[in-house]
Design a protein around this motif. Structure first.
Motif, short mmCIF file in Angstrom:
data_model
loop_
_atom_site.label_atom_id
_atom_site.label_comp_id
_atom_site.label_asym_id
_atom_site.label_seq_id
_atom_site.Cartn_x
_atom_site.Cartn_y
_atom_site.Cartn_z
N SER A 141 0.81 -1.23 0.00
CA SER A 141 0.00 0.00 0.00
C SER A 141 0.84 1.27 0.00
O SER A 141 0.29 2.37 -0.03
CB SER A 141 -0.96 0.01 1.20
N THR A 142 2.17 1.12 0.00
CA THR A 142 3.02 2.30 -0.17
C THR A 142 3.35 2.53 -1.64
O THR A 142 3.99 3.53 -1.98
CB THR A 142 4.33 2.16 0.62
N GLN A 143 2.96 1.60 -2.52
CA GLN A 143 3.29 1.66 -3.93
C GLN A 143 2.07 2.03 -4.77
O GLN A 143 0.93 1.87 -4.34
CB GLN A 143 3.86 0.32 -4.40
N ASP A 144 2.33 2.45 -6.01
CA ASP A 144 1.26 2.78 -6.94
C ASP A 144 0.53 1.52 -7.39
O ASP A 144 1.13 0.63 -7.97
CB ASP A 144 1.86 3.48 -8.17
N PRO A 145 -0.78 1.39 -7.12
CA PRO A 145 -1.50 0.17 -7.50
C PRO A 145 -1.78 0.08 -8.99
O PRO A 145 -2.16 -1.00 -9.48
CB PRO A 145 -2.81 0.28 -6.72
N PHE A 146 -1.58 1.16 -9.72
CA PHE A 146 -1.91 1.17 -11.14
C PHE A 146 -0.77 0.68 -12.03
O PHE A 146 -0.77 0.92 -13.23
CB PHE A 146 -2.34 2.57 -11.59
N MET A 147 0.20 -0.02 -11.45
CA MET A 147 1.28 -0.58 -12.26
C MET A 147 0.72 -1.58 -13.27
O MET A 147 -0.27 -2.27 -13.00
CB MET A 147 2.33 -1.25 -11.38
N GLN A 148 1.38 -1.68 -14.40
CA GLN A 148 0.90 -2.52 -15.50
C GLN A 148 0.68 -3.96 -15.06
O GLN A 148 -0.32 -4.59 -15.42
CB GLN A 148 1.90 -2.50 -16.66
N VAL A 149 1.59 -4.49 -14.24
CA VAL A 149 1.47 -5.90 -13.85
C VAL A 149 0.21 -6.14 -13.03
O VAL A 149 -0.45 -7.18 -13.16
CB VAL A 149 2.73 -6.36 -13.07
N ASN A 150 -0.19 -5.17 -12.19
CA ASN A 150 -1.39 -5.34 -11.38
C ASN A 150 -2.66 -5.31 -12.24
O ASN A 150 -3.56 -6.14 -12.05
CB ASN A 150 -1.47 -4.23 -10.32
N ILE A 151 -2.73 -4.37 -13.17
CA ILE A 151 -3.88 -4.31 -14.07
C ILE A 151 -3.98 -5.59 -14.89
O ILE A 151 -5.07 -6.16 -15.06
CB ILE A 151 -3.76 -3.09 -15.01
N MET A 152 -2.84 -6.07 -15.37
CA MET A 152 -2.82 -7.29 -16.17
C MET A 152 -3.28 -8.50 -15.36
O MET A 152 -4.13 -9.28 -15.80
CB MET A 152 -1.40 -7.55 -16.70
N MET A 153 -2.74 -8.64 -14.14
CA MET A 153 -3.05 -9.83 -13.33
C MET A 153 -4.50 -9.84 -12.88
O MET A 153 -5.16 -10.89 -12.92
CB MET A 153 -2.11 -9.89 -12.12
N ILE A 154 -5.02 -8.70 -12.45
CA ILE A 154 -6.43 -8.65 -12.06
C ILE A 154 -7.32 -8.97 -13.25
O ILE A 154 -8.33 -9.68 -13.13
CB ILE A 154 -6.78 -7.28 -11.46
N GLY A 155 -6.93 -8.49 -14.42
CA GLY A 155 -7.69 -8.81 -15.63
C GLY A 155 -7.70 -10.31 -15.92
O GLY A 155 -8.73 -10.87 -16.31
N ILE A 156 -6.55 -10.96 -15.74
CA ILE A 156 -6.47 -12.41 -15.97
C ILE A 156 -7.33 -13.16 -14.96
O ILE A 156 -8.07 -14.08 -15.32
CB ILE A 156 -5.00 -12.88 -15.88
N VAL A 157 -7.26 -12.75 -13.70
CA VAL A 157 -8.09 -13.40 -12.66
C VAL A 157 -9.57 -13.24 -12.99
O VAL A 157 -10.36 -14.20 -12.87
CB VAL A 157 -7.76 -12.81 -11.27
N GLU A 158 -9.96 -12.05 -13.41
CA GLU A 158 -11.36 -11.82 -13.76
C GLU A 158 -11.77 -12.64 -14.97
O GLU A 158 -12.90 -13.17 -15.01
CB GLU A 158 -11.57 -10.33 -14.03
N SER A 159 -10.87 -12.79 -15.95
CA SER A 159 -11.20 -13.58 -17.13
C SER A 159 -11.38 -15.05 -16.78
O SER A 159 -12.13 -15.77 -17.45
CB SER A 159 -10.12 -13.42 -18.21
N ARG A 160 -10.70 -15.51 -15.72
CA ARG A 160 -10.84 -16.89 -15.25
C ARG A 160 -12.08 -17.05 -14.36
O ARG A 160 -12.38 -18.16 -13.93
CB ARG A 160 -9.60 -17.31 -14.46
N LYS A 161 -12.74 -15.91 -14.07
CA LYS A 161 -13.94 -15.91 -13.20
C LYS A 161 -13.64 -16.51 -11.83
O LYS A 161 -14.48 -17.23 -11.25
CB LYS A 161 -15.10 -16.64 -13.89
N LEU A 162 -12.46 -16.20 -11.31
CA LEU A 162 -12.08 -16.67 -9.98
C LEU A 162 -12.43 -15.61 -8.94
O LEU A 162 -12.22 -14.42 -9.16
CB LEU A 162 -10.57 -16.93 -9.93
N PRO A 163 -12.97 -16.03 -7.79
CA PRO A 163 -13.19 -15.06 -6.72
C PRO A 163 -11.85 -14.52 -6.23
O PRO A 163 -10.86 -15.26 -6.16
CB PRO A 163 -13.89 -15.88 -5.63
#
Length: 213
Positions: A141-163
């Motif tokens: 939480s001291t870092q920028d959450p909008f880093m490319q890797v975070n956006i990419m990984m959350i997108g992959i998790v959502e595409s897998r429909k994982l909670p």
């Protein structure tokens, strides 16, 4: 080894379904040094007295996925889940051996670690493609959450429909800003904790029983 584990996982899933027992395999993901292994160790110690693996300030200390099976977590309302915790290597878009040289490692050791870390990222992505039932996504939480890797990984998790439960870690640090993480990912539950100090982990356990149960 992977074939045998997948076969075991499929058999386990069949028996859980047949006998009606809820059991989930939860992967802990996030960028390097977000606190994934610290959290994995705390979960396992709190509920079984064991541990998952060592932690270090050197990035990519975890270079292979490590798991602990049959951890039962109970919420305050009495609901419980039985899970396997999978601590995965830090996911990043670039691994350079020069990162390790900055921590005093010799070049040969730095190159070896960089190679193993790269292989570990590939392994983490393999787990995400079909061997998990849910994801804890760890963010510093001291870092920028909008880093490319975070956006990419959350997108992959959502595409897998994982909670997914997003954890805003390191709130004990003076420059922590967990509200930035809530703003970045409002579509998912966000729990702010200090994995090192154990602050607010009870709230995380409660959320896990609700999301993964």
């Amino acid at each position: 080894m992977n074939f045998l584990f997948r076969a075991k996982a499929k058999a386990s899933k069949f028996f859980r379904t047949f006998f009606g027992k809820k059991h989930s395999r939860i992967g802990i993901y996030g960028p390097p040094n977000a606190g994934k292994t610290t959290l994995a160790n705390r979960i396992v110690r709190d509920w079984s007295g064991d541990a998952v693996g060592p932690v270090s300030e050197i990035p990519h200390e975890t270079r292979r996925a490590r798991r602990k099976e049959d951890i039962t977590i109970t919420g305050t309302n009495g609901s419980s889940i039985s899970i396997d915790i999978v601590d995965t290597p830090g996911v990043t878009t670039k691994i350079d051996y020069h990162e390790f040289l900055e921590y005093g490692l010799e070049k040969d050791e730095a190159v070896r670690r960089a190679r193993e870390a790269t292989e570990g990222v590939a392994e983490a992505m393999h787990w995400l493609r079909g061997d998990l039932d849910g994801v804890i996504y760890m963010l510093d939480s001291t870092q920028d959450p909008f880093m490319q890797v975070n956006i990419m990984m959350i997108g992959i998790v959502e595409s897998r429909k994982l909670p997914v439960v997003i954890v805003a870690n390191k709130i004990d640090l003076p420059d922590a800003a967990p509200q930035r993480i809530r703003s970045a990912f409002p579509q998912h539950p966000v729990v702010q904790i200090s994995g090192m100090e154990g602050k607010n982990v009870e709230s995380l356990y409660e959320t896990m029983t609700q999301v993964f149960g």
